[in-house]
Motif scaffolding. Structure first.
Motif, PDB file in Angstrom:
ATOM      1  N   SER A  43      94.460 -56.276  54.315  1.00 11.21           N
ATOM      2  CA  SER A  43      94.494 -56.258  55.813  1.00 11.21           C
ATOM      3  C   SER A  43      92.971 -56.954  56.138  1.00 11.21           C
ATOM      4  N   ASN A  95      93.549 -54.942  61.529  1.00 10.18           N
ATOM      5  CA  ASN A  95      94.518 -54.004  62.159  1.00 10.18           C
ATOM      6  C   ASN A  95      94.373 -54.015  63.907  1.00 10.18           C
ATOM      7  N   GLN A 136      95.061 -51.529  52.127  1.00  8.34           N
ATOM      8  CA  GLN A 136      94.283 -51.891  53.095  1.00  8.34           C
ATOM      9  C   GLN A 136      93.245 -53.062  52.757  1.00  8.34           C
ATOM     10  N   ARG A 142     100.553 -50.206  62.541  1.00  7.56           N
ATOM     11  CA  ARG A 142      99.485 -50.832  61.649  1.00  7.56           C
ATOM     12  C   ARG A 142      98.093 -50.409  62.673  1.00  7.56           C
ATOM     13  N   VAL A 177      97.070 -45.910  60.217  1.00  8.64           N
ATOM     14  CA  VAL A 177      96.715 -46.350  59.078  1.00  8.64           C
ATOM     15  C   VAL A 177      95.476 -45.638  58.532  1.00  8.64           C
TER      16      VAL A 177
END
Length: 388
Positions: free
Chosen positions: A303, A202, A300, A208, A213
């Motif tokens: 990510s 991120n 998450q 984001r 987040v």
């Protein structure tokens, strides 16, 4: 598959606050052996920059362990571990001094407004005191969201409000921030290579970004998020070259990625870097099945978290995800990346039961995976045939 003993690589992350990656790996091995007693098991407990990074990188190596007394994020003094390797590289884990479990385990821990990343800056300074010129810093699992204001202050930066008075290296100080002056930074940083292992990809700012987040899990309300985002913008505008606040990984650990990049750090994918540093990438190529996991898998995880990095690195070998829990909104997309998705909660019946004895339920889940082994591998290869 069923005619020979499979090679299974067990590469979980820690189940944050419940069990270490090594403990989970051993539990998985015990469970699998009930279904496949002759399987060749490779235990490879992993991390992605967050909790467990030190243990992951120290495993099987001759390192010089150090300990520094630090006033950590929970308001208590601890002896924070870190190490130097034979090549003169120091390795630090931010979760040791800034981790969420420190806050959760301390009834009188400081409220969000009083938290900051100052302790990590002090730990970096302690490493520099030993004369090292190569520093690896793992980021992840932090309880702060200050874009590194505390860290920068500990290393000599001067943060001021609009009236020129110095602000405290806390969340309240961040909200009062007008600009930050980096001219007083520790000069040793200029001669130090800094590699930053980010547990997520991120950026600092935007939809984001760190605050939008991850802010809610650290206690930020919607109003807090807007105020913190505005403070992040002021900090970035007064210090950073254009684009740094939107760089991949700059939002890791509440914006610590941004601060460390600001002082010359190289932002890296923690999971992919650790795959290389530990040699696990080569081990995966020889596996019939890989099992990875974490305490909770959600959006998450997609990510840049460890389980996804392992699944990508293992291809075309199928990878199974075994986590404490999997968020409903993420399961469909996660199933696109993993041959199977299993949880401790589904076996224990509740989060409380799973947390109470995660190793028992990991053994139970691993036995289930063992029972499903043939179908998992057959199905995965059917969907992902090896290209000749």
């Amino acid at each position: 598959m069923s005619t020979q003993a499979p090679h299974i690589v067990l590469a979980p992350d820690s189940y944050k606050g419940s069990a270490s990656a090594l403990e989970i790996a051993h539990a998985l091995a015990q469970g699998l052996q009930t279904a496949w007693p002759h399987a060749r098991l490779t235990l490879a407990p992993m991390a992605d920059g967050g909790e467990g990074t030190l243990d992951c990188l120290a495993a099987g190596r001759n390192v010089d362990w150090q300990s520094t007394s630090i006033l950590a994020i929970h308001g208590g003094r601890i002896d924070a571990p870190w190490f130097c390797d034979g090549a003169g590289t120091a390795v630090i884990e931010s979760a040791q001094v800034l981790g969420l479990p420190l806050i959760e385990a301390q009834p009188n821990a400081p409220r969000l407004q009083a938290r900051g990343s100052y302790a990590l800056g002090e730990l970096i300074a302690a490493a520099l005191d030993t004369g090292i010129h190569d520093l690896v810093i793992g980021l992840g699992g932090s309880a702060c969201n200050d874009a590194g204001l505390g860290l920068l202050s500990a290393l000599g930066a001067r943060a001021t409000a609009i009236d020129g008075t110095q602000v405290a290296p806390t969340m309240d100080g961040l909200l009062a921030l007008d600009r930050i002056d980096l001219t007083g930074l520790d000069v040793r940083l200029q001669k130090t290579r800094i590699r930053v292992l980010c547990d997520v990809d991120n950026p600092l700012l935007g939809a984001r970004g760190a605050s939008r987040v991850y802010g809610p899990q650290k206690g930020l309300s919607e109003a807090d998020i807007e105020a913190v985002e505005a403070a992040f913008i002021r900090l970035a505008d007064s210090t950073a070259p254009p684009g740094l606040a939107t760089e991949t990984g700059s939002g890791a650990a509440g914006g610590l990625g941004f601060a460390l990049a600001l002082i010359g750090g190289e932002l890296c994918s923690g999971a992919n870097t650790l795959l290389d540093m530990t040699g696990l990438r080569e081990t995966l190529a020889d596996a019939d099945l890989v099992i990875t996991g974490e305490g909770r898998s959600d959006t998450q995880t997609l990510s840049g978290k460890l389980p996804l990095a392992i699944a990508d690195a293992a291809k075309p070998t199928p990878t199974v995800l075994l986590s404490g829990a999997i968020a409903d909104e993420a399961r469909t997309e996660l199933e696109q990346h993993f041959a199977g998705c299993y949880t401790l909660v589904e076996r224990a019946g509740s989060v409380a039961e799973a947390v109470a004895d995660p190793l028992h339920w990991a053994r139970v889940a691993a036995a289930d995976i063992g029972a499903d082994m043939d179908s998992l591998i057959t199905s995965a290869h059917a969907h992902n045939p090896v290209q000749e």
